[in-house]
Design an enzyme around this catalytic site. Structure first.
Site, PDB file in Angstrom:
ATOM      1  N   HIS A   1      23.760  72.505 -38.405  1.00  0.00           N
ATOM      2  CA  HIS A   1      24.979  72.095 -37.715  1.00  0.00           C
ATOM      3  C   HIS A   1      25.247  73.029 -36.748  1.00  0.00           C
ATOM      4  CE1 HIS A   1      28.989  70.482 -37.829  1.00  0.00           C
ATOM      5  NE2 HIS A   1      29.493  72.007 -38.269  1.00  0.00           N
TER       6      HIS A   1
ATOM      7  N   ASP B   1      21.450  67.771 -38.813  1.00  0.00           N
ATOM      8  CA  ASP B   1      22.950  68.100 -38.985  1.00  0.00           C
ATOM      9  C   ASP B   1      23.263  66.801 -39.925  1.00  0.00           C
ATOM     10  OD1 ASP B   1      25.510  68.725 -39.477  1.00  0.00           O
ATOM     11  OD2 ASP B   1      26.175  68.561 -37.525  1.00  0.00           O
TER      12      ASP B   1
ATOM     13  N   ASP C   1      31.823  70.995 -33.858  1.00  0.00           N
ATOM     14  CA  ASP C   1      32.510  71.122 -35.131  1.00  0.00           C
ATOM     15  C   ASP C   1      33.948  70.707 -34.665  1.00  0.00           C
ATOM     16  OD1 ASP C   1      32.251  71.866 -38.167  1.00  0.00           O
ATOM     17  OD2 ASP C   1      34.102  72.520 -37.330  1.00  0.00           O
TER      18      ASP C   1
END
Length: 303
Positions: free
Chosen positions: A281, A251, A124
């Site tokens: 994710h 994801d 991320d």
């Protein structure tokens, strides 16, 4: 800059996270300092693995990864981004910029900790920050692991799922951090794990960092950080140090980035890139042990 510091008693019961925090001060833009927290686990003389989290998590996300890597003889450094975890929290959304977050991490891992020959694990925002740091200071990095992340330039549309998330964070009267983590997982989080993700944020005043981050992603071509990310891609297209792509298969946000990393970065060629099957994710939550074993093998196989 007005800052908040989460009381220590908020972190009294963290399941599966026995590591005591360490702290270092980094400069803010007003001549003061911010206290950043980090975990430092494993043998001090082991190869360094820098685990960078993203939005809206903190180093707790890596608890299933840290132990495996430390047991493999690696030194694991897992910071809390400014505004997250045990790190200080600038109280205004405007205090948070992409460039400042890169600089805060740089000051911690290079100026305060003097890390060298680093293996980056970025997920991320940990990738958005870590990849920019790596291309600016390639002499500090030995290898990179990209795990459900990207380096957007605004030249291509962002996924609709992410756009809805950005809007909900911008407009929701209350930002339910634990619910945000759960929505990015395929497994159901126990109550004590959800509480651990909420722990850094006693109330809404502490959430400027999580509130800010979606709006800092360069989603438009004229975003101030779009060109720096394009420049970073120019460097990555010539990056010949080992580059592992360790994405999950579920994801919807970053999934399309995996083939781009594999195809465009020379250091990714010829490697066996793992797919963490059945994970969302937040693959560290859904199957952190498998991710950790893949990272440990990657370090051992690319001396």
């Amino acid at each position: 800059m007005r800052t908040l510091r989460t009381p220590d008693d908020r972190f009294g019961a963290l399941p599966g996270f026995p590591w005591e925090p360490r702290y270092a001060d980094v400069p803010d833009q007003d001549g003061g300092t911010l206290r950043m927290a980090y975990v430092d686990a494993g043998p001090p003389d082991g190869p360094v693995v820098l685990c960078l989290h993203g939005e809206p998590s903190w180093s707790f996300l890596y608890r299933k990864v840290i132990g495996v890597l430390a047991d493999a003889g690696l030194r694991v450094v897992a910071p809390d981004l400014v505004g997250f975890g045990r790190s200080d929290k600038p109280a205004e959304i405007a205090d948070h910029t992409y460039a400042r977050h890169i600089e805060w991490i740089r000051a911690l891992v290079f100026d305060a900790l003097d890390l060298r020959d680093v293996t980056l694990v970025g997920q991320d925002w940990g990738g958005l920050i870590g990849l920019r740091l790596a291309v600016a200071h390639p002499e500090r990095f030995a290898r990179i692991v990209a795990a459900n992340t990207g380096l957007p330039t605004g030249d291509f549309p962002m996924p609709e799922t992410w756009l809805r998330f950005r809007e909900s964070v911008r407009t929701a009267p209350e930002f339910d951090v634990a619910r945000g983590i759960q929505s990015g997982c395929r497994t159901t989080l126990p109550a004590d794990v959800r509480a651990a993700y909420d722990a850094p944020f006693p109330d809404e005043t502490y959430k400027a960092g999580p509130r800010a981050m979606p709006g800092l992603v360069p989603a438009d071509p004229d975003d101030p950080q779009a060109q720096p990310n394009r420049d970073a891609w120019d460097v990555l297209r010539a990056w010949d140090k080992p580059f592992l792509v360790a994405f999950s298969d579920r994801d919807p946000i970053t999934g399309p980035m995996a083939p781009l990393f594999k195809d465009l970065i020379p250091g990714a060629k010829g490697l066996a890139h793992p797919t963490i099957e059945g994970a969302g994710h937040f693959l560290q939550e859904d199957d952190g042990e498998r991710l950790a074993h893949a990272v440990a093998a990657f370090v051992q196989e690319t001396p």
